[in-house]
Design an enzyme around this catalytic site. Structure first.
Site, PDB file in Angstrom:
ATOM      1  CE  LYS A  35      -6.861   2.156   1.908  1.00 16.27           C
ATOM      2  NZ  LYS A  35      -6.982   1.465   0.615  1.00 16.27           N
ATOM      3  CG  ASP A  57      -9.917  -1.091  -3.511  1.00 15.63           C
ATOM      4  OD1 ASP A  57      -9.004  -0.275  -3.694  1.00 15.63           O
ATOM      5  OD2 ASP A  57     -11.042  -0.971  -4.035  1.00 15.63           O
ATOM      6  CB  SER A  58     -11.712   0.704   1.739  1.00 17.08           C
ATOM      7  OG  SER A  58     -10.547   1.483   1.598  1.00 17.08           O
ATOM      8  CB  THR A  65      -0.928   0.042   1.245  1.00 15.96           C
ATOM      9  OG1 THR A  65      -1.780   1.184   1.169  1.00 15.96           O
ATOM     10  CG2 THR A  65      -0.156   0.103   2.550  1.00 15.96           C
ATOM     11  CE  LYS A  73     -10.967   4.683  10.084  1.00  8.85           C
ATOM     12  NZ  LYS A  73     -10.163   5.291   9.033  1.00  8.85           N
ATOM     13  CG  PHE A 106      -7.288   8.073   5.370  1.00  8.91           C
ATOM     14  CD1 PHE A 106      -7.366   7.172   6.424  1.00  8.91           C
ATOM     15  CD2 PHE A 106      -7.652   7.637   4.093  1.00  8.91           C
ATOM     16  CE1 PHE A 106      -7.795   5.860   6.215  1.00  8.91           C
ATOM     17  CE2 PHE A 106      -8.069   6.325   3.869  1.00  8.91           C
ATOM     18  CZ  PHE A 106      -8.141   5.441   4.933  1.00  8.91           C
ATOM     19  CG  ASP A 153     -11.280   8.532   8.760  1.00 10.92           C
ATOM     20  OD1 ASP A 153     -12.055   7.606   8.447  1.00 10.92           O
ATOM     21  OD2 ASP A 153     -10.073   8.359   8.994  1.00 10.92           O
TER      22      ASP A 153
END
Ligand code: IMP
Length: 179
Positions: free
Chosen positions: A11, A61-62, A6, A158, A135, A138
């Site tokens: 992340k 991946d999101s 990444t 989180k 980031f 958020d």
């Protein structure tokens, strides 16, 4: 040691709180195709990387899926964030009562075989940006069970609510069973 491929240090920090000393960040660019699902993006990325990396690795991946916008920005989350940001999303949501949204994360792990782990965080889009941690989206996402946005949470908090935290715990459990 397992590589997390990444370029996103947020992340990496989030997942390394869950997988502690077992992972190392590796920055190798790979194509992120425009597909209909996060799973397809991840599978393509793994197939591209699998002959370029020695040893086990994973990618993630999101995306943010807003119900009133029929799932937008979804698989386009990264592009949309760059173009219109949180202010643009709040503008699109002006006057919209139904603020339900979900974050989704797919982690793809490869060790000769490919394994996918999905995590979902249900929540809603805030009325305004709050918090300066984290980031991306958020500051505008409030997970169910909290009054705070992700932008107002420390990483540990989180992770308890987040899509990525949930997917990472599935990966952790899978890795424990491999040993
Ligand atoms: P990708 O997973 O790198 O394709 O990026 C998905 C995009 O969704 C990111 O650029 C962020 O804008 C957004 N995103 C994904 N996960 C999160 C998160 O945990 N918080 C805030 N934004 C996120």
């Amino acid at each position: 040691m397992i590589y997390f491929v990444t370029s996103n240090k947020h992340k990496y920090e989030e997942i390394s709180k869950i997988l502690q000393h077992e992972i190392e960040m590796l920055h190798i660019p790979y194509p992120e195709i425009q597909a209909n699902s996060l799973e397809e993006v991840v599978e393509y990325g793994i197939n591209y990387l699998k002959n370029r990396i020695n040893g086990p690795f994973f990618i993630e991946d999101s995306g943010l899926f807003i119900q009133a916008l029929k799932g937008f920005p979804g698989v386009f989350s990264s592009y949309v964030f760059k173009c219109i940001g949180n202010k643009g999303i709040l503008k699109l949501m002006e006057g919209v009562i139904d603020r339900k949204a979900q974050f989704m994360s797919v982690i793809g792990f490869y060790n000769g075989g490919m394994y996918l782990f999905r995590g979902i965080s249900e929540g809603k889009i805030a009325e305004e940006e709050r918090g300066d941690r984290g980031f991306g989206y958020d500051p505008i996402f409030i997970p169910n069970g909290s009054q705070k946005t992700f932008g107002e949470m420390e990483i540990e908090e989180k992770n308890k609510f987040s899509h990525r935290g949930k997917a990472a715990i599935k990966l952790k459990q899978f890795l424990e069973n491999l040993l």
